[in-house]
Enzyme design. Sequence first.
Site, mmCIF file in Angstrom:
data_model
loop_
_atom_site.group_PDB
_atom_site.id
_atom_site.type_symbol
_atom_site.label_atom_id
_atom_site.label_comp_id
_atom_site.label_asym_id
_atom_site.label_seq_id
_atom_site.Cartn_x
_atom_site.Cartn_y
_atom_site.Cartn_z
ATOM 1 N N ARG A 131 -19.665 26.090 25.652
ATOM 2 C CA ARG A 131 -21.316 25.511 26.267
ATOM 3 C C ARG A 131 -22.006 24.538 25.114
ATOM 4 N NH1 ARG A 131 -24.999 30.148 27.686
ATOM 5 N NH2 ARG A 131 -27.160 29.011 27.826
ATOM 6 N N ASP A 164 -23.367 29.735 13.600
ATOM 7 C CA ASP A 164 -25.094 30.481 14.119
ATOM 8 C C ASP A 164 -23.966 32.464 15.311
ATOM 9 O OD1 ASP A 164 -23.558 29.270 16.823
ATOM 10 O OD2 ASP A 164 -25.424 28.955 17.991
ATOM 11 N N VAL A 176 -20.795 26.348 17.082
ATOM 12 C CA VAL A 176 -22.214 26.564 17.410
ATOM 13 C C VAL A 176 -22.240 27.237 19.151
ATOM 14 C CG1 VAL A 176 -24.361 25.084 17.768
ATOM 15 C CG2 VAL A 176 -22.781 24.480 15.326
ATOM 16 N N HIS A 177 -23.164 28.245 19.522
ATOM 17 C CA HIS A 177 -22.712 28.214 20.382
ATOM 18 C C HIS A 177 -24.099 29.005 20.622
ATOM 19 C CE1 HIS A 177 -21.407 32.788 18.821
ATOM 20 N NE2 HIS A 177 -21.736 32.697 19.883
ATOM 21 N N ARG A 178 -24.971 29.252 20.046
ATOM 22 C CA ARG A 178 -25.938 30.391 20.807
ATOM 23 C C ARG A 178 -26.538 29.037 21.260
ATOM 24 N NH1 ARG A 178 -25.806 35.573 19.874
ATOM 25 N NH2 ARG A 178 -24.247 35.815 18.781
#
Length: 350
Positions: free
Chosen positions: A236, A276, A203-205
Amino acid sequence: MKIVTIVGARPQFIKAAAVSRALRPRHREVLVHTGQHYDYSMSGVFFDGLELPAPDVNLGVGSGLHGAQTGSMLAGIEGILLAERPDWVLVYGDTNSTLAGALAASKLHLPVAHVEAGLRSFNRSMPEEINRVVADHLSDRLLCPSQTAVDNLAREGISRNVHLVGDVMLDVLNWARQRAAPQGPAILKRLGLEERRYVLATVHRSENTDQATRLSGIMDALNAIPEPVLFPVHPRARKALAAAGLAAKPHVRLIEPLGYFEMLVVANSARLILTDSGGVQKEAYWLGVPCVTLREETEWVETVEAGWNVLVGSNPEKILNAVRSVAPPACRPALYGDGQVAARCVDLLE
Ligand code: UD1
Ligand code: UDP
């Protein structure tokens, strides 16, 4: 020819590894790292693992707000382009480093080639969508991974110098696959994983990390999955999890980001991938691992149409339902080219 290549973020080191390998025997490449990603696990590990030559210049821009970060890249890249006067400026994907490279070059009337041109999510709240649209409209060679990308450009009035080449990430995957295979069992053992008996998550968006309700929905789902979950955490996401006070249950293993070979091994042996990431959606497809995408839309629509990727967003019930019921078809048509894409990109620059 002299080519100045601009990279700065994890997926760009991976893509550039393939093109650089095809480019360097025939031309002079000046590799510029903006410094957007700088942790060893987000940058150095890919130069070492993928045999990407060390950057000729690292601008050391680091993290920041979009304007400040992109602005300092722009100033740094402009200085290099004025000194080097290359035949081409090569940019990849959709990050702020892509935008800065394309903008600095076009203002100096230097030709820009964009690898991974034409992708659209049609969601302008994504910073990547803005970067892609601008980079494509400034580019002189648009190297597209899919017919969908070519069609997207045509709808925006761009049809000259557009080439359907395929995706350079498949070149990298093929190159790394044989090299990673012998290390596979040791990597799984070290991470305490059993073949097909765990889920891999990334997950990073910003749409997921910067909205606490979305991030907590995703964490609720991971915490409720009844099998081990390996979650290599992008910096992030690590910050966002800490800021939101979100904790993982013991079966959800939060680890540092992985190098490319380790990632390939754990992706290849997973029962299912939750992500994502753009790159990870395609890799799941190429590896034949079902993918559940934690977004409302995707640029890689062909993977969804083929039945191997399902879009679920961040709602925990929807995620869990997909984790339980995912059932891809037996067939998996070739998508995004033949794995010889980097050489085609170099031919088109020539
Ligand atoms: C960037 C790209 C995104 C791409 C992703 C790949 C933009 C706008 N976004 O997102 O399209 O999918 O890279 O991974 O260009 N940080 C560290 N160490 C690092 C790098 C970042 O701690 O080495 C942290 C910093 O707190 C930083 C945050 O991560 O503020 C976000 O980094 P940034 O480069 O702005 O965007 P990404 O989310 O990585
Ligand atoms: N990746 C990696 N280690 C990780 C997570 C991802 O090597 O811990 C690789 C992944 O296999 C893919 C690329 O990084 O090749 C995708 O980058 P990312 O998800 O950061 O960006 P995106 O593709 O969404 O722009």
